[in-house]
Design a protein around this motif. Structure first.
Motif, short mmCIF file in Angstrom:
data_model
loop_
_atom_site.label_atom_id
_atom_site.label_comp_id
_atom_site.label_asym_id
_atom_site.label_seq_id
_atom_site.Cartn_x
_atom_site.Cartn_y
_atom_site.Cartn_z
N GLN A 1 0.74 -1.24 -0.01
CA GLN A 1 0.10 -0.03 0.01
C GLN A 1 1.03 1.24 -0.15
O GLN A 1 0.59 2.37 -0.56
CB GLN A 1 -0.89 -0.17 1.24
CG GLN A 1 -1.91 -0.99 1.09
CD GLN A 1 -2.85 -1.22 2.51
OE1 GLN A 1 -2.32 -0.97 3.50
NE2 GLN A 1 -4.24 -1.60 2.18
N GLN A 2 1.83 1.24 0.71
CA GLN A 2 2.99 2.31 0.81
C GLN A 2 3.51 2.40 -0.70
O GLN A 2 3.79 3.92 -1.14
CB GLN A 2 3.84 2.09 1.90
CG GLN A 2 3.41 2.35 3.12
CD GLN A 2 3.01 3.57 3.47
OE1 GLN A 2 3.56 4.76 3.22
NE2 GLN A 2 1.66 3.69 4.05
N VAL A 3 3.91 1.52 -1.37
CA VAL A 3 4.44 1.64 -2.79
C VAL A 3 3.37 2.08 -3.57
O VAL A 3 3.63 2.90 -4.25
CB VAL A 3 4.95 0.29 -3.07
CG1 VAL A 3 5.39 0.32 -4.74
CG2 VAL A 3 6.21 -0.24 -2.33
N GLU A 4 2.07 1.64 -3.53
CA GLU A 4 0.94 2.13 -4.42
C GLU A 4 0.91 3.65 -4.31
O GLU A 4 0.47 4.36 -5.32
CB GLU A 4 -0.18 1.51 -4.21
CG GLU A 4 -0.38 0.05 -4.62
CD GLU A 4 -1.65 -0.48 -4.45
OE1 GLU A 4 -2.31 -0.29 -3.38
OE2 GLU A 4 -2.01 -1.42 -5.55
N MET A 5 1.11 4.29 -3.24
CA MET A 5 0.75 5.75 -2.79
C MET A 5 1.95 6.41 -3.54
O MET A 5 1.80 7.59 -3.60
CB MET A 5 0.98 5.86 -1.16
CG MET A 5 -0.26 5.27 -0.76
SD MET A 5 -0.39 5.49 1.14
CE MET A 5 0.30 6.95 1.73
N GLN A 6 3.19 5.68 -3.77
CA GLN A 6 4.25 6.57 -4.33
C GLN A 6 4.63 6.31 -6.00
O GLN A 6 5.06 7.03 -6.63
CB GLN A 6 5.60 6.02 -3.61
CG GLN A 6 5.64 6.29 -2.00
CD GLN A 6 5.62 7.70 -1.87
OE1 GLN A 6 6.18 8.77 -2.38
NE2 GLN A 6 4.76 8.20 -0.65
N VAL A 7 3.74 5.23 -6.32
CA VAL A 7 4.13 4.95 -7.69
C VAL A 7 2.87 4.68 -8.62
O VAL A 7 1.87 3.82 -8.03
CB VAL A 7 5.08 3.35 -7.65
CG1 VAL A 7 5.27 3.03 -9.14
CG2 VAL A 7 6.24 3.43 -6.93
N ASP A 8 2.93 5.26 -9.52
CA ASP A 8 1.78 4.97 -10.52
C ASP A 8 1.75 3.64 -11.42
O ASP A 8 2.71 3.59 -12.26
CB ASP A 8 1.50 5.99 -11.59
CG ASP A 8 1.11 7.21 -10.63
OD1 ASP A 8 0.28 7.35 -10.03
OD2 ASP A 8 1.39 8.54 -11.11
#
Length: 126
Positions: free
Chosen positions: A18-25
């Protein structure tokens, strides 16, 4: 490993993703879902392949490797990467996918496959 540890690790992984998804499209299509690509297929994304039976040539690894290296070919077992050959049948594909056109990739592979076939035939005649 007990179930509590597995559940804890799964929750940790979920939070990390979830943290990665917030940073990467990520590429997403409503019809197809998430669009992704194997890093080894970057470039044209074209992996052309044929199955060749080469019982004589596989006994001559030096010749086989030389032809594959010269034409940038990759050998795999018939069931994909990291699998064994079945009855001397191999999946032969283009190794290079970055920095050349689809035509160049297929042309290079064609020339290599042609040489593999001719060499196998020559070895059969001996």
């Amino acid at each position: 490993m007990n179930i509590e540890i597995i559940v804890h690790k799964a929750r940790s992984l979920k939070r990390a993703l979830q943290q990665v998804e917030m940073q990467v499209d990520f590429a997403y299509d409503d019809k197809r879902g998430f669009l992704s690509n194997c890093p080894s297929n970057l470039g044209t994304c074209l992996r052309a392949s044929v199955h060749l039976k080469m019982p004589k040539l596989v006994r001559c690894q030096e010749i086989l490797n030389s032809i594959c290296d010269r034409h940038n070919l990759q050998l795999r077992g018939v069931n994909g990467e990291h699998t064994e050959s079945a009855e001397a049948v191999y999946d032969v594909s283009n190794k290079r996918r970055l920095g050349l056109t689809e035509y160049q990739a297929v042309y290079e592979m064609y020339n290599g496959v042609e040489e593999l076939i001719k060499t196998e035939q020559q070895l059969e005649e001996k």
